[in-house]
Design a protein around this motif. Structure first.
Motif, PDB file in Angstrom:
ATOM      1  N   TYR A  12       0.838  -1.195   0.000  1.00  0.00           N
ATOM      2  CA  TYR A  12       0.000   0.000   0.000  1.00  0.00           C
ATOM      3  C   TYR A  12       0.875   1.248   0.000  1.00  0.00           C
ATOM      4  O   TYR A  12       1.947   1.273   0.609  1.00  0.00           O
ATOM      5  N   PHE A  13       0.381   2.284  -0.710  1.00  0.00           N
ATOM      6  CA  PHE A  13       1.038   3.589  -0.687  1.00  0.00           C
ATOM      7  C   PHE A  13       0.114   4.530   0.077  1.00  0.00           C
ATOM      8  O   PHE A  13      -0.922   4.958  -0.429  1.00  0.00           O
ATOM      9  N   ILE A  14       0.464   4.819   1.320  1.00  0.00           N
ATOM     10  CA  ILE A  14      -0.388   5.588   2.224  1.00  0.00           C
ATOM     11  C   ILE A  14       0.424   6.722   2.845  1.00  0.00           C
ATOM     12  O   ILE A  14       1.510   6.496   3.385  1.00  0.00           O
ATOM     13  N   GLY A  15      -0.087   7.919   2.772  1.00  0.00           N
ATOM     14  CA  GLY A  15       0.570   9.049   3.421  1.00  0.00           C
ATOM     15  C   GLY A  15       1.982   9.309   2.950  1.00  0.00           C
ATOM     16  O   GLY A  15       2.819   9.799   3.716  1.00  0.00           O
ATOM     17  N   GLY A  16       2.257   8.975   1.682  1.00  0.00           N
ATOM     18  CA  GLY A  16       3.591   9.190   1.146  1.00  0.00           C
ATOM     19  C   GLY A  16       4.566   8.079   1.455  1.00  0.00           C
ATOM     20  O   GLY A  16       5.763   8.205   1.183  1.00  0.00           O
ATOM     21  N   HIS A  17       4.067   6.958   1.995  1.00  0.00           N
ATOM     22  CA  HIS A  17       4.937   5.849   2.379  1.00  0.00           C
ATOM     23  C   HIS A  17       4.394   4.530   1.852  1.00  0.00           C
ATOM     24  O   HIS A  17       3.182   4.351   1.705  1.00  0.00           O
ATOM     25  N   VAL A  18       5.308   3.608   1.592  1.00  0.00           N
ATOM     26  CA  VAL A  18       4.940   2.259   1.162  1.00  0.00           C
ATOM     27  C   VAL A  18       4.894   1.353   2.392  1.00  0.00           C
ATOM     28  O   VAL A  18       5.891   1.219   3.112  1.00  0.00           O
ATOM     29  N   THR A 192       4.660  16.120   8.553  1.00  0.00           N
ATOM     30  CA  THR A 192       5.483  17.332   8.615  1.00  0.00           C
ATOM     31  C   THR A 192       6.886  17.071   8.077  1.00  0.00           C
ATOM     32  O   THR A 192       7.768  17.919   8.199  1.00  0.00           O
ATOM     33  N   GLU A 193       7.095  15.896   7.464  1.00  0.00           N
ATOM     34  CA  GLU A 193       8.446  15.513   7.080  1.00  0.00           C
ATOM     35  C   GLU A 193       8.984  16.297   5.894  1.00  0.00           C
ATOM     36  O   GLU A 193      10.192  16.334   5.663  1.00  0.00           O
ATOM     37  N   SER A 194       8.107  16.938   5.108  1.00  0.00           N
ATOM     38  CA  SER A 194       8.558  17.704   3.951  1.00  0.00           C
ATOM     39  C   SER A 194       8.924  19.136   4.305  1.00  0.00           C
ATOM     40  O   SER A 194       9.359  19.906   3.458  1.00  0.00           O
ATOM     41  N   GLY A 195       8.731  19.511   5.562  1.00  0.00           N
ATOM     42  CA  GLY A 195       8.980  20.885   5.985  1.00  0.00           C
ATOM     43  C   GLY A 195       7.739  21.740   5.946  1.00  0.00           C
ATOM     44  O   GLY A 195       7.680  22.793   6.577  1.00  0.00           O
ATOM     45  N   LYS A 196       6.706  21.290   5.220  1.00  0.00           N
ATOM     46  CA  LYS A 196       5.426  21.987   5.190  1.00  0.00           C
ATOM     47  C   LYS A 196       4.337  20.986   5.539  1.00  0.00           C
ATOM     48  O   LYS A 196       4.286  19.904   4.958  1.00  0.00           O
ATOM     49  N   PRO A 197       3.475  21.291   6.490  1.00  0.00           N
ATOM     50  CA  PRO A 197       2.440  20.335   6.887  1.00  0.00           C
ATOM     51  C   PRO A 197       1.528  19.970   5.711  1.00  0.00           C
ATOM     52  O   PRO A 197       0.970  20.840   5.047  1.00  0.00           O
ATOM     53  N   MET A 198       1.398  18.664   5.484  1.00  0.00           N
ATOM     54  CA  MET A 198       0.557  18.130   4.417  1.00  0.00           C
ATOM     55  C   MET A 198      -0.452  17.154   5.011  1.00  0.00           C
ATOM     56  O   MET A 198      -0.183  16.484   6.004  1.00  0.00           O
ATOM     57  N   VAL A 199      -1.617  17.069   4.348  1.00  0.00           N
ATOM     58  CA  VAL A 199      -2.651  16.128   4.771  1.00  0.00           C
ATOM     59  C   VAL A 199      -2.937  15.177   3.622  1.00  0.00           C
ATOM     60  O   VAL A 199      -3.165  15.603   2.486  1.00  0.00           O
ATOM     61  N   PHE A 200      -2.925  13.873   3.926  1.00  0.00           N
ATOM     62  CA  PHE A 200      -3.148  12.818   2.942  1.00  0.00           C
ATOM     63  C   PHE A 200      -4.429  12.067   3.268  1.00  0.00           C
ATOM     64  O   PHE A 200      -4.736  11.821   4.445  1.00  0.00           O
ATOM     65  N   GLY A 201      -5.155  11.667   2.235  1.00  0.00           N
ATOM     66  CA  GLY A 201      -6.250  10.747   2.447  1.00  0.00           C
ATOM     67  C   GLY A 201      -5.712   9.410   2.940  1.00  0.00           C
ATOM     68  O   GLY A 201      -4.534   9.097   2.766  1.00  0.00           O
ATOM     69  N   SER A 202      -6.579   8.605   3.554  1.00  0.00           N
ATOM     70  CA  SER A 202      -6.131   7.326   4.106  1.00  0.00           C
ATOM     71  C   SER A 202      -7.251   6.295   4.025  1.00  0.00           C
ATOM     72  O   SER A 202      -8.412   6.640   3.784  1.00  0.00           O
ATOM     73  N   PRO A 203      -6.936   5.020   4.274  1.00  0.00           N
ATOM     74  CA  PRO A 203      -7.981   3.992   4.301  1.00  0.00           C
ATOM     75  C   PRO A 203      -8.741   3.943   5.623  1.00  0.00           C
ATOM     76  O   PRO A 203      -9.587   3.089   5.801  1.00  0.00           O
ATOM     77  N   TRP A 204      -8.431   4.865   6.530  1.00  0.00           N
ATOM     78  CA  TRP A 204      -9.137   4.918   7.818  1.00  0.00           C
ATOM     79  C   TRP A 204     -10.039   6.144   7.826  1.00  0.00           C
ATOM     80  O   TRP A 204      -9.597   7.255   8.118  1.00  0.00           O
ATOM     81  N   SER A 205     -11.306   5.940   7.485  1.00  0.00           N
ATOM     82  CA  SER A 205     -12.223   7.082   7.364  1.00  0.00           C
ATOM     83  C   SER A 205     -13.482   6.913   8.200  1.00  0.00           C
ATOM     84  O   SER A 205     -14.514   7.503   7.917  1.00  0.00           O
ATOM     85  N   GLY A 206     -13.434   6.093   9.219  1.00  0.00           N
ATOM     86  CA  GLY A 206     -14.571   5.958  10.117  1.00  0.00           C
ATOM     87  C   GLY A 206     -15.790   5.380   9.430  1.00  0.00           C
ATOM     88  O   GLY A 206     -15.691   4.481   8.589  1.00  0.00           O
ATOM     89  N   LYS A 207     -16.955   5.905   9.765  1.00  0.00           N
ATOM     90  CA  LYS A 207     -18.219   5.398   9.224  1.00  0.00           C
ATOM     91  C   LYS A 207     -18.550   5.986   7.858  1.00  0.00           C
ATOM     92  O   LYS A 207     -19.504   5.554   7.209  1.00  0.00           O
ATOM     93  N   THR A 208     -17.776   6.990   7.425  1.00  0.00           N
ATOM     94  CA  THR A 208     -17.999   7.601   6.118  1.00  0.00           C
ATOM     95  C   THR A 208     -17.005   7.032   5.124  1.00  0.00           C
ATOM     96  O   THR A 208     -15.801   7.214   5.275  1.00  0.00           O
ATOM     97  N   PRO A 209     -17.468   6.306   4.104  1.00  0.00           N
ATOM     98  CA  PRO A 209     -16.531   5.699   3.142  1.00  0.00           C
ATOM     99  C   PRO A 209     -15.940   6.742   2.201  1.00  0.00           C
ATOM    100  O   PRO A 209     -16.477   7.024   1.138  1.00  0.00           O
ATOM    101  N   CYS A 210     -14.831   7.339   2.612  1.00  0.00           N
ATOM    102  CA  CYS A 210     -14.166   8.357   1.792  1.00  0.00           C
ATOM    103  C   CYS A 210     -12.688   8.009   1.742  1.00  0.00           C
ATOM    104  O   CYS A 210     -11.925   8.319   2.657  1.00  0.00           O
ATOM    105  N   TYR A 211     -12.289   7.304   0.670  1.00  0.00           N
ATOM    106  CA  TYR A 211     -10.928   6.777   0.557  1.00  0.00           C
ATOM    107  C   TYR A 211     -10.249   7.403  -0.652  1.00  0.00           C
ATOM    108  O   TYR A 211     -10.494   6.994  -1.785  1.00  0.00           O
ATOM    109  N   LYS A 212      -9.419   8.408  -0.414  1.00  0.00           N
ATOM    110  CA  LYS A 212      -8.787   9.165  -1.495  1.00  0.00           C
ATOM    111  C   LYS A 212      -7.275   9.178  -1.314  1.00  0.00           C
ATOM    112  O   LYS A 212      -6.773   9.314  -0.192  1.00  0.00           O
ATOM    113  N   THR A 213      -6.565   9.080  -2.437  1.00  0.00           N
ATOM    114  CA  THR A 213      -5.106   9.058  -2.395  1.00  0.00           C
ATOM    115  C   THR A 213      -4.485  10.446  -2.524  1.00  0.00           C
ATOM    116  O   THR A 213      -3.272  10.578  -2.506  1.00  0.00           O
ATOM    117  N   GLN A 214      -5.298  11.475  -2.627  1.00  0.00           N
ATOM    118  CA  GLN A 214      -4.769  12.831  -2.810  1.00  0.00           C
ATOM    119  C   GLN A 214      -4.109  13.356  -1.536  1.00  0.00           C
ATOM    120  O   GLN A 214      -4.367  12.880  -0.436  1.00  0.00           O
TER     121      GLN A 214
END
Length: 297
Positions: A12-18, A192-214
């Motif tokens: 899996y490629f999640i949050g910028g990591h394999v 925060t590893e790139s020096g600028k805070p970034m937010v990634f979609g993930s496979p953990w989205s609670g009760k709302t099925p929203c799974y995005k790789t952006q």
């Protein structure tokens, strides 16, 4: 829900990591979980992520250390008791449930996760979330409890205790503001590893099925509280820490080294991103107020 491919490895490629999961029965369980398929990558695609060292999760291990767990954190959810602690100096995580026939433990040693078999989808989802955060603590990437919207190419995270209306407020954004969309409704990855805070979609989205790789730069953080009227203000640095810190993995607050790493990430976020407190009603006027305050419109 129990799980039933003969594949022994899934990537899996999640949050910028394999993240690579090895096993047999457990891998079948992982591949059947909702949302994870969106993040799955092929066996040869590791080469496309040159320079990214894979995080390895080895499941279906027969022997783990027999040292008793020194517990530092425990939580119960959906009939499953989860514990985090140490066996000697090795970080370890356990789950058990009599009614769901769950008996699972894993350890983080030698830069890899080693775990026993697991055939319960809810338990597996949480185990992989915890594993991701153990790896992520080394580089400043965490699953943060928040509902996150994207607007004008930037992410806004809405925080709060369960029941305070995070999902309701983000829904008001994407139902009323053109171009607004939901990125994740429970645990996006904040890095925060790139020096600028970034937010990634993930496979953990609670009760709302929203799974995005952006992924998107973090524009603002908003702590919500139910109130009889709508009002919003920017928090000072100390208030901002108090607002943001509890939404990071709570077990890590119990361990000095992990707590320090979380605080480093929180501090880096606060140097670049404003944090607000929004006392609000569950109405579109509250969403308008937060949009105007953050984006000036």
């Amino acid at each position: 829900m129990a799980c039933s491919s003969n594949k022994r490895t899934v990537r899996y490629f999640i949050g910028g990591h394999v993240m690579v999961v090895n096993g047999g029965d457990s891998v079948r369980c992982v591949r059947e979980m909702n949302g994870f398929d969106v993040f799955e990558i092929g066996e040869n695609s590791i080469e496309k992520h040159d320079g990214i060292e894979p995080w390895i999760v080895n499941l279906d291990e027969k022997v783990l250390s027999l040292t008793p767990l020194k517990k530092v954190y425990e939580v119960e959810s959906d009939g499953i008791t989860s514990r985090f602690g140490f066996r000697g100096d090795i970080p370890a995580f356990e789950m058990e449930s009599e009614e769901r026939n769950v008996r699972f433990n894993m350890e983080y040693r030698g830069g890899q996760i080693f775990g026993t078999s697991l055939n319960d989808a809810d338990a597996m989802r949480f185990a992989l979330w915890f594993a991701f955060n153990l790896f992520g603590s080394e580089v400043g990437a965490y699953g943060v409890h928040t509902s996150c919207v994207v607007y004008e190419g930037q992410a806004v995270m809405f925080l709060g205790e369960s029941g305070t209306g995070k999902s309701t407020h983000t829904r008001l954004w994407y139902n009323n503001f053109e171009g607004a969309s939901l990125l994740n409704d429970d645990s996006p990855i904040v890095s925060t590893e790139s020096g600028k805070p970034m937010v990634f979609g993930s496979p953990w989205s609670g009760k709302t099925p929203c799974y995005k790789t952006q992924s998107y730069p973090l524009k603002a953080v908003v702590r919500l509280a139910q109130a009889p009227e709508n009002k919003m203000r920017r928090l000072n640095p100390l208030e901002s820490i108090t607002a943001l810190f509890p939404s990071f993995p709570p077990a890590f607050a119990k361990v000095d080294e992990l707590n320090g790493k979380v605080l480093d990430s929180v501090s880096e976020i606060l140097m670049q991103v404003p944090v607000y407190k929004l006392d609000c009603l569950p109405d579109v006027e509250a969403a308008e107020l937060s949009r105007k305050t953050i984006f000036g419109k």
